[in-house]
Design a protein around this motif. Structure first.
Motif, mmCIF file in Angstrom:
data_model
loop_
_atom_site.group_PDB
_atom_site.id
_atom_site.type_symbol
_atom_site.label_atom_id
_atom_site.label_comp_id
_atom_site.label_asym_id
_atom_site.label_seq_id
_atom_site.Cartn_x
_atom_site.Cartn_y
_atom_site.Cartn_z
ATOM 1 N N THR A 1 7.046 0.032 6.993
ATOM 2 C CA THR A 1 5.895 0.849 6.620
ATOM 3 C C THR A 1 6.041 2.268 7.148
ATOM 4 N N GLY B 1 -0.355 0.478 -1.616
ATOM 5 C CA GLY B 1 1.063 0.375 -1.915
ATOM 6 C C GLY B 1 1.524 -1.074 -1.969
ATOM 7 N N GLN C 1 8.215 4.358 5.034
ATOM 8 C CA GLN C 1 7.537 4.783 3.798
ATOM 9 C C GLN C 1 6.569 5.920 4.069
ATOM 10 N N ARG D 1 8.909 0.593 -3.552
ATOM 11 C CA ARG D 1 8.289 1.481 -2.595
ATOM 12 C C ARG D 1 8.051 2.862 -3.174
ATOM 13 N N THR E 1 14.366 6.194 -3.385
ATOM 14 C CA THR E 1 14.512 4.960 -2.608
ATOM 15 C C THR E 1 15.865 4.920 -1.909
ATOM 16 N N ALA F 1 4.562 3.276 -4.602
ATOM 17 C CA ALA F 1 3.612 3.287 -3.491
ATOM 18 C C ALA F 1 3.569 4.672 -2.875
ATOM 19 N N GLY G 1 5.119 -2.163 -2.530
ATOM 20 C CA GLY G 1 5.477 -1.459 -1.310
ATOM 21 C C GLY G 1 5.885 -2.406 -0.193
#
Lengths: 684, 329
Positions: free
Chosen positions: A499, A633, A502, A558, A441, A561, A638
């Protein structure tokens, strides 16, 4: 029209056990059947041309983000707020659902037809009892695919019973039968139209694209508003999801029908309809069957998602187990889904393979096979099943007997508890999973996110356009830029970039792991054999089952996810890459070996460069599949778009859910276009 | 020559046939009259001859406990078949109004839905108190509150943001929220109380519970949105953080909320038609009424001992006949 999109969710379900039978062209598992035909060997690109710009782009974005903090964000003047009209639309539906003619005379009847059909199938399945259903599964598999698969499918049904999941399995099966039948009819008709008229095809293509990229969660909500929770909404959502591959494959089959045969038919004076029925459709049989197979697999993967809106059956059991944080129970309901998927897929595969081959001479066939051949053989099968079912009923065991159940939950939960106790933190040297998650992360996700969110919006548009031109054509670039701009206009720029960060991070992990695994698998046939069932399970196991373990290992946020996304996307990447590496021209490998190249030299200088088309396809699939898990997620922290879609569904908030869903579609479109292997774009 | 003449004829004939087919399809579809969207049962209902009651289960274990016990008694004492459907709260109201679900046994207050379905459309009726009072709040683990007694007042939370930081909290302290389906004002609260906290949504109750347990195992400090009654308190003792006191109507404007959550007597809701002619089952569900301790007993068996809801209900029913006997009478 730019190209044949590699559909977002297809490989997920499709490529699963597809490797038993390489698709028509052999080089790619893209199940819409369009790419396999593209010869992959004449790619004039060097790896650097595609990877380098991406790396440069990433570097530029991050630097700019650091240099100009706060310069990002989409200007409010260019955004449109849809919450008003969409909210009103939702309210209108609820207020008029019981009185408006549209509902009374159309949707109401659609809903009733679905309920009646599912009920009919369900009642038949219950009446057949476990003996009848198992016997039927065995006989069908035996006729289509031989003794081995017959035994496998009977065992699979027995396992469903043993796990105490007989009734939910039958509910899922009933729902599936109806949903798949409807998808095949709808998809078949659309495909027929598209295959016969190029103009219809041009109109249909973007529609099919949207149907596939739009995350299922986003259209669950409108379905729920119109039909209410439960089976009708679930069946119709499944049709939306599963019909496109059927339509694409049917159209493809019709278009590719051998011109010589059609010519011959025309010269014999056949009318258009005769030609269609006697020549084109039979020639397209294989593709159509593959389409049905696809519809089955996608329907099954939808069975779980549909449980969120009360579809019942196995999906509902998985979902309820999730609520009490019970991995064991979720797994017990997940296994039947995997088994159903594997059995149905292998059977359909075998049926497809048989279509092409000539049946052996009657005299050479086994006695039993001769007895069961032809239409009376089919009748005999049916009678046998009825006999078994009646026998089962007479013995008083139409339900799976209670005493024949094993409980899986406890040992599984113990294993999960052990894992989380010992791996979460404090593992010497490598650190615990929580530390990894924190590092992932902090070192990867956060810089990516702040870089993307801080860089000016126009720069990102330019960047996407530039990558699009480098990778594909101007047209693809334009689509990608427009898709990204649409996200800004929808007013979800920031969460969409969250998003995106990620997705990019998860794709990076997927590719590193996937390429490493496939290089191993491509070298050893044994490793590949061992890997195959693992990949099957990863692809067909509902993601809800492993949500708890990933949270237990990586904490809320996150990172879990991303982990769930990697589990989901890895199999497709491994399969595509392994196949690509394997199919490298043996002569090239041989000559490299004879020149004394070492193993790693062969890999770097021969195998990888030659397998480039497959590698590019793998990248594309990784992106698109990771994006498909974004919603899931949202259930483990997420955040961003995935959470918004879930929120929209949970709160009945049409605006939030649909806008976030549309933004995911745009992201998917953009990412697909900028990662699409250039062969396809060139030829389209 | 004849070829050219027959072709138009054939085409017209085909057109007529097509038009007839379309007309008859339309007639079939519309001819059977209006379909009633307020009467929509599950296809799995009544499949084995018995009368079916469909109950909605929400994702938290307390709601599972209600449904499990009600379902067990309906099946074993009253001879019904029980279907359960897991669905989020707002869609559940919708399902209730359409008759896809017969009853919700634990509702935490949805004024908008109440107005729409109970008052305006009259498709749903109130089924009385469940007997359990619900309360939402902010909680810290008791081991943390014992070390730092002043953390239990919101005014002092600022001192502890360092300890509450996680990789997801963007440098602030983390306030963990749960499922998107739950009632929450936390984002507004953090803003209006000017706290240096970041609301991180776990996305589902399962994820939240898993994370809380993981924190507790390590004795780490954390701050979370949570609610009572909840079985997890038996496993991870938590202490509520005092927020500005709740007064009637202080949460009317969701943007300006700066007060605690209310205490809500949880309600049961029944489909109106089912409430009228649901016979014994409807009567039973109206009488169903138990205490927090009783609910927790069942919830704990489900969540911690990993009994199936049916098994847990069976155990509870065997032990507590005097409690449930009046319900089935």
């Amino acid at each position: 029209m730019t190209s044949t999109t590699t559909p977002v969710r297809e490989p997920a379900s499709s490529s699963a056990p597809r490797d038993t039978k390489p698709p028509t062209g052999g080089s790619s598992p893209s199940p819409d059947g369009s790419s396999p035909r593209r010869p992959g060997s004449r790619l004039p690109f060097r790896v650097g041309r595609r990877v380098l710009p991406l790396a440069v782009a990433a570097a530029v974005v991050v630097t700019l983000g650091v240099l100009f903090p706060g310069a990002g964000s989409w200007p409010g003047a260019l955004a449109v707020d849809l919450s008003g009209p969409l909210g009103r639309a939702g309210d209108w539906i609820i207020d008029h659902r019981d009185s408006h003619p549209l509902f009374l005379y159309f949707f109401g009847h659609v809903s009733n037809v679905v309920v009646v059909s599912v009920r009919a199938v369900y009642v038949v399945l219950l009446a057949a009892g476990w003996t009848g259903v198992t016997a039927l599964a065995g006989l069908v598999a035996w006729r289509l695919a031989g003794v081995r698969l017959a035994l496998t499918s009977m065992a699979a049904f027995a396992v469903c019973g043993l796990l105490g999941m007989w009734i939910p399995t039958m509910q899922t099966l009933a729902l599936m039968v109806v949903a798949v039948a409807a998808s095949v009819v709808v998809g078949g008709l659309l495909g027929l139209a598209a295959g016969l008229s190029p103009r219809t095809e041009r109109i249909l293509r973007p529609v099919l694209d949207t149907m596939q990229i739009l995350p299922a969660f986003a259209y669950l909500l409108p379905m729920v508003l119109v039909f209410g929770i439960g089976v009708p909404a679930a069946v119709l959502a499944t049709v939306v999801y599963a019909a496109p591959p059927m339509a694409r494959l049917t159209a493809l089959g019709l278009r590719d029908a051998d011109a010589g045969v059609l010519e011959a038919a025309a010269s014999l004076g056949a009318t258009g309809r005769q030609r269609l029925l006697t020549a084109r459709l039979p020639l397209a049989r294989r593709q159509i069957l593959l389409g049905i197979n696809q519809a089955i697999m996608m329907g099954l993967s939808m069975a779980v998602i549909a449980s969120v809106i009360g579809a019942g059956g196995l999906g509902d059991r998985v979902y309820q187990a999730l609520a009490s944080v019970d991995v064991g129970a979720a797994l017990a309901a997940g296994i039947p889904i995997v088994l159903l998927a594997v059995v149905l897929d292998r059977t359909a595969d075998a049926a497809g393979a048989r279509l092409g081959s000539h049946p052996p001479q009657a005299a050479e066939q086994h006695f039993l096979r001769r007895v069961f051949a032809g239409w009376y053989g089919r009748l005999l099968c049916l009678l046998a099943v009825v006999a078994v079912a009646v026998a089962g009923r007479m013995l008083g065991t139409s339900q799976w007997p209670d005493s024949w159940k094993v409980s899986l939950a406890e040992p599984v939960n113990r294993a999960v508890a052990w894992m989380t106790d010992h791996l979460y933190s404090g593992v010497p040297v490598v650190g615990g999973t929580a530390d990894w998650a924190a590092r992932f992360t902090g070192w990867l996700l956060d810089p990516l996110r702040s870089g993307l969110q801080a860089s000016p919006w126009w720069l990102l548009l330019l960047l996407v356009g530039a990558i699009g031109v480098l990778v594909g054509t101007r047209r693809t670039a334009l689509t990608a830029v427009l898709a990204l701009a649409a996200i800004g206009v929808l007013g979800v720029w920031e969460p969409a970039l969250d998003t995106l960060s990620q997705v990019l991070a998860a794709v990076a992990v997927t590719l590193v792991l996937g390429f490493a695994i496939s290089i191993g698998a491509a070298r050893s046939a044994r490793a590949e054999r061992l890997l195959r069932p693992v990949l099957d399970v990863c692809q067909t196991m509902p993601q809800f089952v492993y949500l708890i373990p990933v949270v237990a290992l990586f904490g809320v946020g996150r990172a879990p996810a991303a982990a769930a996304a990697v589990v989901y996307a890895l199999p497709a990447v491994v399969r595509i890459t392994t196949q690509g590496l394997r199919e490298v021209n043996p002569a090239a490998m041989e000559s490299a070996r004879s020149l004394g190249a070492t193993g790693s030299q062969q890999l770097r200088q021969v195998q990888l460069p030659l397998a480039r088309p497959a590698l590019l396809l793998a990248v594309n699939q990784a992106v698109v599949l990771v994006l498909a898990v974004v919603i899931i997620g949202g259930l483990v922290g997420g955040g961003a778009l995935g959470y918004d879609v879930v929120l929209g569904l949970a709160q009945g908030d049409l605006a939030t859910g649909l806008v976030a869903g549309a933004a995911i579609v745009c992201l998917g479109l953009m990412l697909d276009r900028v990662t699409q292997p250039a062969t396809k774009t060139k030829e389209a | 020559m004849p070829e050219t003449r027959t072709l138009p004829v054939r085409r017209t004939r085909r057109r007529i046939v097509a038009a007839l087919a379309a007309a008859s399809t339309l007639a079939v579809v519309t001819g059977c009259g209006a379909a009633d969207m307020t009467r929509q049962a599950s296809p799995y209902a009544d499949a084995q001859g018995a009368k079916t009651v469909t109950l909605s289960v929400q994702s938290w274990v307390g709601a599972q406990a209600n449904t499990a016990v009600a379902g067990y008694l309906l099946e074993h004492e009253l001879g019904y078949r029980v279907d359960t459907v897991q669905v989020d709260e707002v869609p559940a109201w919708d399902a209730l109004s359409q008759g896809r679900v017969d009853a919700i046994l634990e509702d935490w207050g949805h004024p908008e839905q109440q107005k729409r379905y109970v008052e305006d459309k009259k498709t749903i009726v109130n089924g009385g108190d469940l007997g359990v009072t619900g309360h939402i709040g902010w909680f810290v683990p008791t081991y943390f509150a014992k070390q730092h007694p002043d953390v239990t007042d919101w005014k002092n939370l600022g001192k502890y943001t360092d300890q509450l930081r996680t990789p997801e909290s963007r440098g602030k302290g983390q306030l963990m929220d749960g499922s998107p389906s739950y009632v929450t004002n936390d984002k507004a609260l953090v803003k209006n109380l000017k706290l240096d906290l970041e609301v991180v949504f776990a996305g589902s109750e399962a994820a939240q519970i898993t994370q809380i347990k993981q924190f507790a195992k390590e004795k780490k400090p954390f701050l979370t949105y949570w609610y009572k009654p909840q079985w997890l308190f038996e496993r991870v003792p938590m202490t509520e953080v005092k927020l500005p006191e709740y007064k009637e109507g202080c949460d009317a404007d969701p943007e300006k909320v700066a007060c605690a959550y209310p205490h809500t007597p949880l309600q049961k809701y029944l489909n109106a038609r089912f409430a009228d002619d649901g016979g014994k089952a409807a009567g039973f569900l109206k009488k169903f009424h138990w205490t927090v301790a009783e609910q927790n007993e069942v919830a704990l068996m489900i969540a911690e001992e990993k009994l199936s809801p049916q098994q847990a209900a069976k155990k509870w029913v065997e032990r507590n006949e005097d409690v449930w006997r009046p319900w089935v009478r």
